[in-house]
Design a protein around this motif. Structure first.
Motif, PDB file in Angstrom:
ATOM      1  N   VAL A  69       0.787  -1.214   0.117  1.00  0.00           N
ATOM      2  CA  VAL A  69      -0.168  -0.195  -0.124  1.00  0.00           C
ATOM      3  C   VAL A  69       0.721   1.197  -0.049  1.00  0.00           C
ATOM      4  N   PHE A  70       1.920   1.266   0.838  1.00  0.00           N
ATOM      5  CA  PHE A  70       2.922   2.386   0.743  1.00  0.00           C
ATOM      6  C   PHE A  70       3.455   2.584  -0.554  1.00  0.00           C
ATOM      7  N   LYS A  71       3.929   1.368  -1.241  1.00  0.00           N
ATOM      8  CA  LYS A  71       4.520   1.625  -2.457  1.00  0.00           C
ATOM      9  C   LYS A  71       3.786   2.131  -3.514  1.00  0.00           C
ATOM     10  N   GLU A  72       2.381   1.941  -3.474  1.00  0.00           N
ATOM     11  CA  GLU A  72       1.394   2.329  -4.559  1.00  0.00           C
ATOM     12  C   GLU A  72       1.301   3.571  -4.123  1.00  0.00           C
ATOM     13  N   GLY A  73       1.109   4.314  -2.795  1.00  0.00           N
ATOM     14  CA  GLY A  73       1.037   5.316  -2.376  1.00  0.00           C
ATOM     15  C   GLY A  73       2.379   6.301  -2.667  1.00  0.00           C
ATOM     16  N   TYR A  74       3.513   5.823  -2.579  1.00  0.00           N
ATOM     17  CA  TYR A  74       4.580   6.696  -2.967  1.00  0.00           C
ATOM     18  C   TYR A  74       4.764   6.732  -4.391  1.00  0.00           C
ATOM     19  N   ASN A  75       4.229   5.931  -5.203  1.00  0.00           N
ATOM     20  CA  ASN A  75       4.388   5.799  -6.595  1.00  0.00           C
ATOM     21  C   ASN A  75       3.432   7.141  -7.129  1.00  0.00           C
ATOM     22  N   ALA A  76       2.142   7.096  -6.515  1.00  0.00           N
ATOM     23  CA  ALA A  76       1.404   7.889  -6.852  1.00  0.00           C
ATOM     24  C   ALA A  76       1.777   9.394  -6.522  1.00  0.00           C
ATOM     25  N   TYR A  77       2.441   9.507  -5.601  1.00  0.00           N
ATOM     26  CA  TYR A  77       3.132  10.848  -5.163  1.00  0.00           C
ATOM     27  C   TYR A  77       4.074  11.339  -6.124  1.00  0.00           C
ATOM     28  N   TYR A  78       4.847  10.368  -6.282  1.00  0.00           N
ATOM     29  CA  TYR A  78       5.880  10.724  -7.369  1.00  0.00           C
ATOM     30  C   TYR A  78       5.384  11.032  -8.862  1.00  0.00           C
ATOM     31  N   LEU A 103       2.932  12.791   1.950  1.00  0.00           N
ATOM     32  CA  LEU A 103       1.868  11.821   1.231  1.00  0.00           C
ATOM     33  C   LEU A 103       1.068  11.359   2.243  1.00  0.00           C
ATOM     34  N   THR A 104      -0.306  11.675   1.953  1.00  0.00           N
ATOM     35  CA  THR A 104      -1.293  11.236   2.964  1.00  0.00           C
ATOM     36  C   THR A 104      -1.891   9.749   2.225  1.00  0.00           C
ATOM     37  N   ILE A 105      -2.028   8.684   3.030  1.00  0.00           N
ATOM     38  CA  ILE A 105      -2.394   7.283   2.359  1.00  0.00           C
ATOM     39  C   ILE A 105      -3.620   7.008   3.464  1.00  0.00           C
ATOM     40  N   ILE A 106      -4.525   6.864   2.648  1.00  0.00           N
ATOM     41  CA  ILE A 106      -5.943   6.256   3.458  1.00  0.00           C
ATOM     42  C   ILE A 106      -6.175   4.787   2.978  1.00  0.00           C
TER      43      ILE A 106
END
Length: 215
Positions: free
Chosen positions: A56-65, A75-78
């Motif tokens: 989940v963090f990996k997906e969020g970080y890629n979305a951020y980048y 980065l906010t992850i829900i």
């Protein structure tokens, strides 16, 4: 003379190692660092193991980048795969590699009860939207101090403005509500936060930070 030459060789060989080592502390991709190396480094430094699922963090970080227009290293992850009775809202400072907020967040009334199982981008659906959002400006509305969001994922959340999907505080998004009812209260699709934390979180993430909603 031999000693001077030896020192020169030692310094010359050591400098590239310093540059390489320092580059792994940069939270951006490069020719030297693969995305996975950077993501694993941030995940470890922020002590997120056991707090946020790595994938989940990996997906969020890629979305951020990959989000154009971001202005903050936040980065906010829900994680809507978790039930509403668990803290599933995470704000990570990517400059300091630190988890700065970890709290409860509501989902839409038509997305499910204790768990969110249905998601929508449709106006008046009263369901939660997934995908990547970019935070914008604040305002005072029917739910008090609120934060406007722009949906950045085409066909998944790009109706966020038309749906008035915003971050705001709510009395039903608290631990005491869970203790009384056995679940967190639900919104009309907005990610509602505990009122005691909502203002400071909104002020932290407003103005161009990335939110990634996962399920």
């Amino acid at each position: 003379m031999k000693k001077a030459i030896y020192l020169f060789i030692l310094v010359f060989c050591y400098l590239p190692l310093q540059v390489s080592a320092s580059s792994t502390h940069s939270n951006s991709y490069s020719n030297v660092n693969s995305p996975d190396v950077v993501i694993k480094h941030v995940y470890k430094e922020a002590n997120l193991k056991g707090v946020i699922d790595f994938q989940v963090f990996k997906e969020g970080y890629n979305a951020y980048y990959n989000t154009k227009g971001r202005k903050k290293q936040l980065l906010t992850i829900i994680d809507y795969s978790k039930p509403s009775t668990e803290k599933r809202f995470f704000v990570i400072d990517l400059k300091r590699n630190k988890l700065v907020y970890h709290t409860y967040v509501s989902h839409g009334v038509n997305s499910g009860g204790r768990e969110a199982t249905r998601f929508s981008n449709i106006v008046n659906s009263r369901q939660t939207s997934l995908g990547t959002f970019l935070t914008d400006t604040t305002y005072y509305g029917g739910n008090g101090y609120s934060l406007r969001l722009d949906g950045m994922t085409h066909g998944v959340n790009d109706n966020a403005r038309r749906r008035y999907i915003v971050v705001h505080g709510a009395d039903y998004a608290t631990e005491s509500f869970i203790q009384r009812h056995g679940y967190l209260g639900r919104s009309w699709g907005c990610p509602a936060l505990p009122k005691g934390l909502s203002r400071q979180i909104i002020d932290t993430i407003k103005g161009g930070s990335v939110i990634y909603a996962h399920a």
